[in-house]
Design a protein around this motif. Structure first.
Motif, PDB file in Angstrom:
ATOM      1  N   ASP A  33      49.346  27.104  38.692  1.00 48.78           N
ATOM      2  CA  ASP A  33      49.807  25.767  38.324  1.00 48.78           C
ATOM      3  C   ASP A  33      49.226  24.671  39.222  1.00 48.78           C
ATOM      4  O   ASP A  33      49.798  23.588  39.351  1.00 48.78           O
ATOM      5  CB  ASP A  33      51.334  25.700  38.309  1.00 48.78           C
ATOM      6  CG  ASP A  33      51.970  25.983  39.664  1.00 48.78           C
ATOM      7  OD1 ASP A  33      51.224  26.281  40.622  1.00 48.78           O
ATOM      8  OD2 ASP A  33      53.206  25.905  39.766  1.00 48.78           O
ATOM      9  N   GLU A  81      46.537  22.758  38.768  1.00 47.35           N
ATOM     10  CA  GLU A  81      46.184  21.532  38.047  1.00 47.35           C
ATOM     11  C   GLU A  81      47.423  20.700  37.754  1.00 47.35           C
ATOM     12  O   GLU A  81      47.425  19.473  37.927  1.00 47.35           O
ATOM     13  CB  GLU A  81      45.457  21.858  36.732  1.00 47.35           C
ATOM     14  CG  GLU A  81      44.022  22.296  36.902  1.00 47.35           C
ATOM     15  CD  GLU A  81      43.903  23.807  36.996  1.00 47.35           C
ATOM     16  OE1 GLU A  81      44.945  24.474  37.221  1.00 47.35           O
ATOM     17  OE2 GLU A  81      42.772  24.317  36.871  1.00 47.35           O
ATOM     18  N   GLN A  82      48.479  21.373  37.328  1.00 46.06           N
ATOM     19  CA  GLN A  82      49.703  20.657  36.991  1.00 46.06           C
ATOM     20  C   GLN A  82      50.281  19.954  38.215  1.00 46.06           C
ATOM     21  O   GLN A  82      50.656  18.771  38.154  1.00 46.06           O
ATOM     22  CB  GLN A  82      50.737  21.634  36.422  1.00 46.06           C
ATOM     23  CG  GLN A  82      52.082  20.982  36.135  1.00 46.06           C
ATOM     24  CD  GLN A  82      53.173  22.010  35.883  1.00 46.06           C
ATOM     25  OE1 GLN A  82      52.901  23.195  35.743  1.00 46.06           O
ATOM     26  NE2 GLN A  82      54.418  21.548  35.823  1.00 46.06           N
ATOM     27  N   VAL A 130      48.758  19.165  41.096  1.00 45.70           N
ATOM     28  CA  VAL A 130      47.864  18.108  41.569  1.00 45.70           C
ATOM     29  C   VAL A 130      48.036  16.860  40.714  1.00 45.70           C
ATOM     30  O   VAL A 130      47.997  15.720  41.203  1.00 45.70           O
ATOM     31  CB  VAL A 130      46.393  18.586  41.550  1.00 45.70           C
ATOM     32  CG1 VAL A 130      45.440  17.420  41.726  1.00 45.70           C
ATOM     33  CG2 VAL A 130      46.175  19.612  42.664  1.00 45.70           C
ATOM     34  N   GLY A 131      48.293  17.062  39.400  1.00 42.38           N
ATOM     35  CA  GLY A 131      48.476  15.936  38.493  1.00 42.38           C
ATOM     36  C   GLY A 131      49.711  15.117  38.777  1.00 42.38           C
ATOM     37  O   GLY A 131      49.825  13.971  38.309  1.00 42.38           O
ATOM     38  N   ILE A 181      40.492  17.162  47.379  1.00 39.70           N
ATOM     39  CA  ILE A 181      40.343  17.205  45.927  1.00 39.70           C
ATOM     40  C   ILE A 181      40.230  15.780  45.400  1.00 39.70           C
ATOM     41  O   ILE A 181      41.199  15.013  45.422  1.00 39.70           O
ATOM     42  CB  ILE A 181      41.546  17.929  45.267  1.00 39.70           C
ATOM     43  CG1 ILE A 181      41.740  19.321  45.892  1.00 39.70           C
ATOM     44  CG2 ILE A 181      41.338  18.022  43.772  1.00 39.70           C
ATOM     45  CD1 ILE A 181      40.556  20.251  45.766  1.00 39.70           C
ATOM     46  N   SER A 230      38.659  15.283  42.259  1.00 41.87           N
ATOM     47  CA  SER A 230      38.779  15.441  40.808  1.00 41.87           C
ATOM     48  C   SER A 230      39.267  16.861  40.539  1.00 41.87           C
ATOM     49  O   SER A 230      39.175  17.736  41.412  1.00 41.87           O
ATOM     50  CB  SER A 230      37.432  15.206  40.118  1.00 41.87           C
ATOM     51  OG  SER A 230      36.541  16.280  40.375  1.00 41.87           O
ATOM     52  N   LEU A 231      39.759  17.114  39.331  1.00 44.83           N
ATOM     53  CA  LEU A 231      40.276  18.444  39.007  1.00 44.83           C
ATOM     54  C   LEU A 231      39.177  19.503  39.075  1.00 44.83           C
ATOM     55  O   LEU A 231      39.464  20.679  39.285  1.00 44.83           O
ATOM     56  CB  LEU A 231      40.918  18.434  37.621  1.00 44.83           C
ATOM     57  CG  LEU A 231      42.204  17.594  37.497  1.00 44.83           C
ATOM     58  CD1 LEU A 231      42.758  17.689  36.071  1.00 44.83           C
ATOM     59  CD2 LEU A 231      43.247  18.061  38.510  1.00 44.83           C
ATOM     60  N   GLN A 232      37.935  19.091  38.928  1.00 40.23           N
ATOM     61  CA  GLN A 232      36.808  20.028  39.036  1.00 40.23           C
ATOM     62  C   GLN A 232      36.747  20.650  40.434  1.00 40.23           C
ATOM     63  O   GLN A 232      36.317  21.802  40.595  1.00 40.23           O
ATOM     64  CB  GLN A 232      35.487  19.318  38.727  1.00 40.23           C
ATOM     65  CG  GLN A 232      35.279  19.001  37.261  1.00 40.23           C
ATOM     66  CD  GLN A 232      35.140  20.263  36.426  1.00 40.23           C
ATOM     67  OE1 GLN A 232      36.040  20.598  35.653  1.00 40.23           O
ATOM     68  NE2 GLN A 232      34.038  20.969  36.595  1.00 40.23           N
ATOM     69  N   LEU A 275      39.008  21.803  42.126  1.00 37.46           N
ATOM     70  CA  LEU A 275      39.947  22.926  42.279  1.00 37.46           C
ATOM     71  C   LEU A 275      39.280  24.272  42.040  1.00 37.46           C
ATOM     72  O   LEU A 275      39.832  25.311  42.411  1.00 37.46           O
ATOM     73  CB  LEU A 275      41.121  22.762  41.319  1.00 37.46           C
ATOM     74  CG  LEU A 275      42.085  21.605  41.637  1.00 37.46           C
ATOM     75  CD1 LEU A 275      43.120  21.467  40.539  1.00 37.46           C
ATOM     76  CD2 LEU A 275      42.761  21.845  42.986  1.00 37.46           C
ATOM     77  N   GLN A 276      38.103  24.267  41.429  1.00 38.04           N
ATOM     78  CA  GLN A 276      37.421  25.541  41.165  1.00 38.04           C
ATOM     79  C   GLN A 276      37.095  26.274  42.465  1.00 38.04           C
ATOM     80  O   GLN A 276      37.182  27.498  42.545  1.00 38.04           O
ATOM     81  CB  GLN A 276      36.141  25.294  40.353  1.00 38.04           C
ATOM     82  CG  GLN A 276      36.391  24.692  38.986  1.00 38.04           C
ATOM     83  CD  GLN A 276      37.419  25.466  38.174  1.00 38.04           C
ATOM     84  OE1 GLN A 276      37.348  26.699  38.058  1.00 38.04           O
ATOM     85  NE2 GLN A 276      38.392  24.751  37.621  1.00 38.04           N
ATOM     86  N   LYS A 299      40.285  27.938  43.764  1.00 35.94           N
ATOM     87  CA  LYS A 299      40.612  29.149  42.998  1.00 35.94           C
ATOM     88  C   LYS A 299      39.672  30.297  43.320  1.00 35.94           C
ATOM     89  O   LYS A 299      40.092  31.462  43.358  1.00 35.94           O
ATOM     90  CB  LYS A 299      40.566  28.827  41.504  1.00 35.94           C
ATOM     91  CG  LYS A 299      41.671  27.879  41.050  1.00 35.94           C
ATOM     92  CD  LYS A 299      41.620  27.672  39.552  1.00 35.94           C
ATOM     93  CE  LYS A 299      42.793  26.832  39.081  1.00 35.94           C
ATOM     94  NZ  LYS A 299      42.797  26.664  37.610  1.00 35.94           N
TER      95      LYS A 299
END
Length: 360
Positions: free
Chosen positions: A116, A118-119, A121-122, A145, A147-149, A151-152, A155
């Motif tokens: 979760d 992305e959620q 971080v949003g 971070i 941008s959401l990119q 986060l890769q 992960k």
């Protein structure tokens, strides 16, 4: 008095060197055979020999957080600061949750798992900082971070069950730390604050300051009392552009930002740790002079012109004798001077002498 130290790094090395003045014996438990503290200890033990280590010690302390749980279980009755405090510090998530529950000022944050991220971080405004719950220090396990990119990478480096601290990015004016020491009788003394400068999450240099931070001092005192801490506690703060203090993190041990006390204070943080855990009266934390410290990161001994560096008045070298690795703390230089401005000027000189020639 026989003092045991869990961990064999440079913090243990300096603790032993300072403790020799007090007439103590020192035993080190560590699984790295070439670690700095092993070179100056009276006896050394692997973690597999922890039972023998405990039997010989009158009191035990630690010089970093990442000690196996099975070792801590066996050393707990003799260990100061307490193992409970250390376990709290070992988890960035539990540390921040504790501070928030107790009403201390911290950045806005949430807790996430890999699934979760992305959620969570949003929920915050980008950029944010994602920190792995465990084994993160000197910038390791920390990700900016934007941008959401981004986060890769997080992960890819972590497992499904890992927890993360997701924290707002603080647009701070500067970073500072305050170190306190507390005795078994509840006697507390604080060292004056330092202004700290980091690069990629690792302390690069710092210096003492004439500025005072009464709120920060009260926070350190309060934390030591709440935790019933015996030993040393360092609290690192962000000082925001709005003039507010936010706790970045705390460390229940001697700390890199207090290295200057070896030469600037009447009693160093290392000696005061030993005084506290052995029940001796605490020494004065007053400064004899303005001071600064420059970390030697990822450099080898023969890359530096020591004749030139040590010709700068007020400098003193501490070389740890470790194998060179990228960004590793290989040593540090302490500097004392008559004014804060002179300290800053000479720190800049030392930086140019050491890092410019090797483009570090």
């Amino acid at each position: 008095m026989r003092v045991g130290i869990l961990g064999g790094g440079q913090l243990g090395w300096m603790t032993i060197l300072e403790g020799r003045k007090l007439g103590f014996e020192f035993f080190v438990a560590d699984d790295k055979p070439r670690s700095p503290a092993r070179k100056v200890a009276d006896l050394c033990f692997d973690y597999s020999q922890i039972d023998e280590f405990v039997k010989l010690c009158d009191v035990i302390t630690y010089e970093f957080e990442h000690i196996p749980e099975e070792v801590l279980e066996k050393t707990a009755p003799l260990t100061f600061p307490s193992v409970e405090i250390l376990k709290l510090k070992k988890s960035k998530v539990e540390e921040k949750l504790f501070l928030k529950r107790r009403g201390y000022p911290v950045p806005t944050f949430t807790v996430a798992f890999k699934e979760d991220l992305e959620q969570k971080v949003g929920l915050l405004n980008l950029p944010v900082v994602v920190k792995a719950e465990a084994l993160g220090y000197d910038g390791k396990g920390q990700y900016l971070i934007k941008s959401l990119q981004d986060l890769q990478k997080v992960k890819a480096n972590h497992g499904e069950k890992d927890r993360f601290l997701v924290e707002e990015f603080v647009d701070f004016d500067f970073e500072l730390s305050i170190i306190g020491v507390r005795s078994p009788r509840g006697e507390v003394r604080l060292y004056p604050p330092t202004i700290n400068y980091h690069r990629e999450g690792i302390l690069f240099y710092n210096h003492t300051t004439s500025m005072v931070f009464p709120e920060g001092e009260e926070i350190v005192r309060s934390l030591m009392e709440e935790l019933n801490l015996v030993g040393v506690l360092c609290v690192e703060f962000f000082y925001t552009k709005e003039g507010k203090l936010l706790i970045n993190e705390m460390a229940p041990r001697v700390h890199n930002t207090g290295h200057h006390t070896l030469d600037s204070a009447y009693t160093s943080q290392f000696e005061n740790l030993l005084r506290a855990i052995t029940g001796l009266p605490l020494g004065s934390t007053k400064l004899k002079s303005h001071a600064g410290m420059l970390n030697l990161l990822g450099v080898s001994y023969d890359e530096i012109d020591w004749k030139k560096v040590l010709s700068v008045e007020g400098t003193k070298l501490y070389w740890y004798g470790k194998e060179k690795k990228h960004r590793r703390k290989m040593g540090h230089i302490n500097l004392v001077a008559s004014t804060e401005e002179e300290v800053v000027e000479k720190l800049n000189q030392l930086y140019d002498m050491i890092y410019e020639p090797i483009k570090c």
